[in-house]
Design an enzyme around this catalytic site. Structure first.
Site, PDB file in Angstrom:
ATOM      1  CD  GLU A   1      -3.989  -6.057   2.801  1.00 36.01           C
ATOM      2  OE1 GLU A   1      -2.901  -6.048   2.650  1.00 36.01           O
ATOM      3  OE2 GLU A   1      -4.774  -5.262   3.439  1.00 36.01           O
TER       4      GLU A   1
ATOM      5  CD  GLU B   1      -3.211  -1.346   2.201  1.00 34.05           C
ATOM      6  OE1 GLU B   1      -2.859  -0.609   2.948  1.00 34.05           O
ATOM      7  OE2 GLU B   1      -3.980  -2.059   2.070  1.00 34.05           O
TER       8      GLU B   1
END
Length: 476
Positions: A323, A229
């Protein structure tokens, strides 16, 4: 939470406390259907992922929609389905008694009856936010990395990985960093900051040492993503890294250093939400292209169709889904339906080679996590001592991993409105279809496989997800 096709409900968490039972061996015209319903909570209605009987009939009814599977139209190879084995997950599993741990790992990673055959894992490179506290493999500043050590991973993560590899030696493992060592960062802290340009070379060496250290333990890292991220710097640990920075780091340091060290581990970019396909596309269009294998995605923002947009930018590059977390307060049924439609059907339909749920295990208090880490991430398993409760992500993954081994391929199947689906052909010739019924009533549909003269009528219960198995090697 990400934008949804079908919506996701919120409410009290419901944990399914019953493991997948060995299904009875029932063959009806060579087609089997396993389902989990959105009402499958606490094992009260049924035990989840159950084999249905009397739902398959030969023939065709023109009043029903038809699912047409063309096994001759082949798309991407499938690497696998699984979870992130966080440091906290490994701690809980490693703290079980040896007998209980062995039984659980066999259930998760074995491929016999009553086992779910998980075939892909993501691990953190040093700490994620689901470790008790942040750490790196090089805490003391040293450009030569002479103090590099994976000793922290040897406490729980590596022992658990070795037990898993004894069950499935070919499982694929993806490594992802949440943060470099703090002395490589602009803010000298685990949370936020950016990677200092004058530390690019040292950080590339850090990746090389990580892969070599794991190889010395007998653990092959199949792929790495450069940063978890990269546009979210509010987590602990985390790192902010713009696309231009990631491209420069890969092109000038990471890619060449992997080549120089004869490292074949794949380099995967991005590893963030579907709302910014421009990020991986810009790296694809940069000098880093020659070193990258593909791009990875989460779905806390955007639409799953973004995966196809990135695939189109360079069809030679792979797509991964790495994810998605289940919130502790989410309703079992709502999470089941949303995850299955968007991830397990949506991601492969948009070229993903894998689908990974977030953390494999936590305890009843959703521990451990760092200060500032995720406080609501429900593990696929809730582990208290030797007691294991199986939650929604266990079942979403099992519906795929149990039936679709690594080396399978996605094949063509048509869309059917409120019966979303995706099909695969396995190495032994079985046709596997993941499908779901989004309606409040039972649905019937025709099933036809290209190249055969067989037709079937399939019934799928209301508000349920399913795995349909057709054995092409079985003769009528």
């Amino acid at each position: 939470m990400a934008t949804s096709i079908s919506g996701i409900g919120c409410g009290d968490n419901n944990e399914n406390k019953t493991p997948i039972p060995p299904p009875p061996v029932v063959e009806v015209d060579h087609v089997q259907l396993y389902v989990t319903s959105r009402d499958d909570v606490n094992g009260q209605k049924n035990q989840g992922l159950r084999l249905l009987e009397d739902v398959v009939a030969t023939g065709e009814d023109e009043s029903y929609v038809t699912l047409r599977v063309d096994q001759n139209q082949v798309y991407q190879e499938i690497d696998g389905f699984g979870f992130t084995l966080t440091g906290g997950s490994a701690m809980h599993i490693n703290s079980m008694s040896s007998a209980s741990r062995a039984a659980l790992l066999q259930e998760l990673f074995g491929r016999e009856e009553g086992q779910v055959g998980v075939n892909y894992l993501r691990v953190s490179i040093a700490a994620s936010d689901l470790d008790a506290s942040p750490f790196s493999y090089a805490e003391v500043e040293d450009e030569t990395l002479s103090n590099f050590s994976i000793s922290k991973d040897k406490e729980h993560l590596i022992p658990v990985l070795k037990e898993i590899l004894a069950i499935n030696p070919s499982i694929k493992i993806l490594g992802t960093p949440w943060s470099p060592p703090t002395w490589m960062k602009s803010n000298n802290a685990y949370k936020g900051g950016s990677l200092l340009v004058d530390k690019y070379a040292t950080y590339a060496d850090y990746f090389v040492k990580y892969i070599q250290a794991y190889a010395a333990e007998g653990i092959t890292i199949d792929a790495i993503t450069v940063q978890n991220e990269p546009l979210h710097d509010g987590n602990n640990p985390s790192l902010y890294m713009e696309a231009e920075e990631m491209a420069k780091f890969i092109a000038e340091q990471l890619g060449p250093k992997f080549q120089a060290a004869n490292i074949s581990t794949k380099i995967i970019t991005y590893d963030h939400n579907c709302d910014r396909p421009d990020y991986p596309i810009s790296i694809i269009n940069s000098n880093a292209n020659q070193y990258i294998n593909g791009s990875a995605f989460h779905l806390y923002g955007g639409d799953i169709s973004a995966l196809s947009s990135v695939k189109t930018a360079d069809t030679s590059k792979s797509i991964y889904f790495t994810e998605q977390w289940v919130g502790a307060n989410e309703d079992f049924g709502g999470a089941l339906m949303w995850h299955f439609e968007n991830m397990f059907i949506g991601a492969p339909r948009n070229w993903s080679r894998n689908v990974l749920e977030w953390n494999l295990a936590s305890d009843a208090n959703l521990q451990p996590h760092t200060e500032g880490g995720c406080t609501e991430c429900l593990g696929a398993l809730t582990i208290e001592g030797n007691t294991v409760n199986r939650n929604v992500a266990y079942y979403t993954v099992a519906h795929a991993s149990k039936f679709i081994p690594s080396g399978s391929y996605r094949v063509k199947s048509n869309n059917m409105g409120d019966l979303p689906n995706v099909s695969f052909i396995t190495p032994n010739g079985k046709i596997i279809t993941l499908l779901m019924n989004n309606s409040d009533s039972q649905k019937k549909f025709n099933y036809k496989l290209t190249g055969t003269d067989k037709s079937y009528i399939i019934s799928i219960p209301a508000n349920s997800v399913g795995t349909m198995v057709y054995d092409t090697n079985t003769k009528a």
